[in-house]
Design an enzyme around this catalytic site. Structure first.
Site, PDB file in Angstrom:
ATOM      1  N   HIS A  84       0.820  -1.209   0.000  1.00 15.22           N
ATOM      2  CA  HIS A  84       0.000   0.000   0.000  1.00 15.22           C
ATOM      3  C   HIS A  84       0.854   1.260   0.000  1.00 15.22           C
ATOM      4  O   HIS A  84       0.434   2.320  -0.457  1.00 15.22           O
ATOM      5  CB  HIS A  84      -0.912   0.033   1.235  1.00 15.22           C
ATOM      6  N   HIS A 109       5.448   6.999   6.448  1.00 17.25           N
ATOM      7  CA  HIS A 109       5.165   6.456   5.124  1.00 17.25           C
ATOM      8  C   HIS A 109       4.723   7.583   4.197  1.00 17.25           C
ATOM      9  O   HIS A 109       4.517   8.708   4.651  1.00 17.25           O
ATOM     10  CB  HIS A 109       4.082   5.365   5.209  1.00 17.25           C
ATOM     11  N   HIS A 111       2.373   8.958   0.604  1.00 15.52           N
ATOM     12  CA  HIS A 111       1.263   8.812  -0.340  1.00 15.52           C
ATOM     13  C   HIS A 111       1.624   9.607  -1.582  1.00 15.52           C
ATOM     14  O   HIS A 111       2.200  10.683  -1.479  1.00 15.52           O
ATOM     15  CB  HIS A 111      -0.031   9.346   0.273  1.00 15.52           C
ATOM     16  N   GLU A 122      -2.850  13.623   0.205  1.00 16.24           N
ATOM     17  CA  GLU A 122      -4.158  13.271   0.753  1.00 16.24           C
ATOM     18  C   GLU A 122      -4.863  14.524   1.246  1.00 16.24           C
ATOM     19  O   GLU A 122      -5.998  14.793   0.877  1.00 16.24           O
ATOM     20  CB  GLU A 122      -3.978  12.249   1.877  1.00 16.24           C
ATOM     21  N   HIS A 135       3.518  11.091   6.053  1.00 16.30           N
ATOM     22  CA  HIS A 135       2.858  10.942   7.352  1.00 16.30           C
ATOM     23  C   HIS A 135       3.841  10.339   8.346  1.00 16.30           C
ATOM     24  O   HIS A 135       4.385   9.260   8.100  1.00 16.30           O
ATOM     25  CB  HIS A 135       1.631  10.033   7.232  1.00 16.30           C
ATOM     26  N   THR A 217      -5.934   7.162   7.324  1.00 19.04           N
ATOM     27  CA  THR A 217      -6.456   7.376   5.965  1.00 19.04           C
ATOM     28  C   THR A 217      -6.533   6.075   5.181  1.00 19.04           C
ATOM     29  O   THR A 217      -6.817   6.085   3.990  1.00 19.04           O
ATOM     30  CB  THR A 217      -5.588   8.392   5.193  1.00 19.04           C
TER      31      THR A 217
END
Ligand code: NAG
Length: 337
Positions: A84, A109, A111, A122, A135, A217
């Site tokens: 992910h 991590h 996104h 996000e 994040h 999220t």
């Protein structure tokens, strides 16, 4: 025997993921998360689109102090492709000051989007997305003994959100992560990276931030996160962004599925308040709005002047008319006399 091993592995994977496979698009995409993970459909979800005209300035918000970020120790850090995202484990020697509890770091991590299409972050600020978002996940270590125990409790977690945009220069701090992506191309691959100054991943200015109560999220979307989203962005180079967008796969083996567009859409704010540590600086209106406002004022004034002119003329006419009728009456009076 092999079958049994496979079955154990499948069960293990399902257990690890809470029993349900999820993705961002398609039949297991974000619109379907609430069916398997009810909290994803709840009313205090993240991310959100932060509308700066609607935030509440809170002069009492203390500055956020990352402690130990610049001394990450001597132990190598685990870097994992979990299918992910790319996730870096962090030692609890990194913690946050400036919150009601001591929140220690657990992992960070990213996104991101996809090459050639805009967006990837996000959170949004005034409906603006950026290329990616970092994040850094912390948990309340005074109340809970582990990340997983804190993750389901209100304010059990404190996450720092950093919007990442593309700038001119390569960002050396991000390179400590990005230069290892080729070692963990496939899901569940793991590597070790030497410790580095994690403070370098944050924007220079930490004074300006937004604070609100939200959620993870990703499924299971627990509403346990005290969010801090910095107003200032971090910058990475175009080459660095492309490395993030093009190196990883969401699958263990062929057919390989690129790990891209792993960002959730903004969720309704509902009854929540977003607090800001700062007053909005800079113009309250954009140039276009200023122009519109200017034209509006000029046209408005002209209309008002015209109206006054016509009213004045009408009054004058009426007065003249009255006088005429007086003259006429008196004239008639004279004739009659
Ligand atoms: C988050 O929720 C808690 C509990 O309702 C509340 O006390 C706190 O003020 C909220 N914080 C923010 C930033 O909204």
């Amino acid at each position: 025997m092999l079958f049994l091993a496979l079955l154990v592995k499948v069960t293990w994977i399902l257990a690890a993921e809470g029993g349900h496979h999820w993705t961002y698009e398609g039949p297991h995409g974000q619109d379907h998360w609430p069916a398997s993970y009810p909290e994803c459909g709840s009313d205090a979800q993240s991310p959100i689109d932060i509308q700066t005209v609607s935030v509440t300035f809170d002069p009492e918000l203390p500055a956020l102090q990352p402690h130990g970020y610049d001394q990450p120790g001597t132990e190598p850090l685990d870097l994992l492709n979990n299918g992910h995202t790319v996730q870096l484990s962090l030692p609890p020697t990194l913690y946050l000051g400036g919150l009601a509890q001591k929140y220690v770091a657990a992992q960070l991590h990213l996104h991101w989007g996809q090459k050639g299409s805009p967006g990837g972050s996000e959170h949004q600020i005034d409906s603006e997305t950026t290329a990616a978002e970092l994040h850094i996940v912390h948990y309340d270590s005074e109340s809970y003994d582990s990340l997983s125990n804190a993750a389901q409790r209100p304010q059990g977690l404190a996450v720092l959100g950093v919007l990442i945009e593309v700038g001119e220069n390569e960002n050396p701090a991000y390179e400590h992560i990005l230069s290892h992506l080729h070692e963990i191309k496939h899901k569940d691959q793991k590597t070790s990276v030497p410790p580095f100054n994690v403070r370098g991943l944050l924007p220079q200015q930490l004074e300006q931030f937004f604070r609100y109560n939200g959620s993870l999220t990703t499924p299971p979307c627990y509403q346990s996160v005290l969010w801090t989203v910095f107003n200032q962005r971090a910058q990475i180079s175009k080459g660095q962004l492309e490395k993030l967008q093009e190196t990883l796969f969401a699958t263990e083996e062929e057919p390989s599925e690129p790990l891209v567009q792993n960002h959730r859409a903004p969720q309704p704010l509902n009854q929540r308040t977003v607090f800001a540590s700062f007053m909005q600086a800079g113009p309250l209106y954009t140039t276009g709005e200023m122009l519109g406002l200017g034209v509006g004022i000029v046209v408005g004034c002209l209309c008002l002047l015209l109206a006054i002119y016509f009213i004045a003329r009408k009054i004058r006419k009426k007065r003249l008319g009255n006088r005429k009728s007086v003259v006429f009456t008196s004239a008639r009076a004279t004739t009659e006399a």
